[in-house]
Design an enzyme around this catalytic site. Sequence first.
Site, short mmCIF file in Angstrom:
data_model
loop_
_atom_site.label_atom_id
_atom_site.label_comp_id
_atom_site.label_asym_id
_atom_site.label_seq_id
_atom_site.Cartn_x
_atom_site.Cartn_y
_atom_site.Cartn_z
N MET A 27 0.90 -1.26 -0.03
CA MET A 27 0.16 0.19 0.05
C MET A 27 0.71 1.24 0.17
SD MET A 27 -3.58 -0.84 2.09
CE MET A 27 -2.89 -0.54 3.61
N LEU A 30 6.86 2.78 1.32
CA LEU A 30 7.65 1.60 1.44
C LEU A 30 8.76 2.02 2.35
CD1 LEU A 30 8.14 0.64 -2.36
CD2 LEU A 30 6.32 -0.05 -0.71
N GLY A 33 11.08 -3.05 5.20
CA GLY A 33 10.67 -4.45 5.26
C GLY A 33 10.10 -4.77 3.76
N HIS A 34 9.68 -3.68 3.12
CA HIS A 34 9.14 -3.85 1.62
C HIS A 34 10.43 -4.30 0.69
CE1 HIS A 34 5.93 -1.19 3.19
NE2 HIS A 34 5.07 -2.30 2.74
N GLN A 61 -10.49 -2.11 2.62
CA GLN A 61 -9.91 -2.87 3.76
C GLN A 61 -9.58 -2.00 4.88
OE1 GLN A 61 -6.18 -4.22 1.54
NE2 GLN A 61 -5.40 -4.16 3.38
N LYS A 150 4.82 -10.75 9.05
CA LYS A 150 4.35 -9.86 10.00
C LYS A 150 2.78 -9.87 10.12
CE LYS A 150 4.30 -5.32 9.90
NZ LYS A 150 3.10 -4.80 10.35
N VAL A 177 10.94 -8.27 9.26
CA VAL A 177 11.95 -7.30 9.31
C VAL A 177 11.80 -6.32 10.39
CG1 VAL A 177 13.62 -5.60 8.14
CG2 VAL A 177 12.42 -7.31 6.97
N ARG A 188 2.98 2.40 9.73
CA ARG A 188 2.56 3.11 10.54
C ARG A 188 3.47 3.60 11.58
NH1 ARG A 188 -1.83 -0.71 9.01
NH2 ARG A 188 -3.66 0.70 8.41
#
EC number: 6.3.2.1
Length: 331
Positions: A27, A30, A33-34, A61, A150, A177, A188
């Site tokens: 989403m 980035l 982790g991405h 969502q 995650k 990560v 977030r």
Amino acid sequence: MTTTLLRTAADLHARARTGRRAVVMTMGALHEGHATLIRAARDLAGAEGEVVVTVFVNPLQFGEGEDLDRYPRTLDADLEVAGQAGADVVFAPSVDEVYPGGEPQVRISAGSMGERLEGAARPGHFDGMLTVVAKLLHLTRPDIALYGQKDAQQLALIRRMVRDLNFGVDIVGVPTVREPDGLALSSRNRYLSAAERRTALALSGALFAGRDRHAAQEALRARAREVPATRARVAALNALGESRAAADAHAVATAGGPEAVRVAARQVLDGAARFTPPLTLDYLALADPADFTEIGDDFTGEAVLAVAARVGATRLIDNIPLTFGTLGAAS
């Protein structure tokens, strides 16, 4: 490398394909982790393949009162992160491209698994997630799709959907990560103030406490199994001063288990509820990843220790895998 930005499925489909296509769905906003997911996709696709990163903030969502409007949108920065990690394409469709004619009347249902834990806290979330994942799989036509562990319940539901509905794609989970202090990377996290971040560390702290309790239990169980119940052996242990250790191992072997893991994790979370600012717990669960129901004391196999909580206005989730019933196994 040069990363191409595409806005329509038609443009994506027009690209020549010579190898496997690996897709990472995001989403946006980035972070490392991405980038880890994208690098894993690059490895799986190989030099002849193609890595596509989708950037789409899915309105289906987000529930009422959630952070759809304030969710970060940083496409220029996302392009840079994706390119540096090895993406060939960033596919950033509009809402109209993904949902032509408005919100879809026909959607994917997450079923009973989608009503537990995250689903109970965010009604309808998983139906919206699966609907957009299904659409993006159709729009991007990948051979492989990668998702972070995650979001363990999300990953389990995607795997179930792909299996139940016969999608021709391999689903790959990539380990979580973490930042150096243990906080799981999340878009977030940028919402957290310095004080809120200190409180938020209780999520990973609780998981690590549960993991460490589990590891200690497994070690003591292993020791208990090594102590035969013969008088000669007991006498030898007494002479070595190990009888107390053997007794402690037996006590743990009979009184530990999943509940002890939950207790260790909850103690950390209960303490964080008294912090300033406080942590407000949504749930702590030790669940079977097959259906995300709570495991019992006689459970054996892989489990997920999962937590969700709010710190200020920010809701965070985290989890770790644990293995029960296998000698010396701990994650």
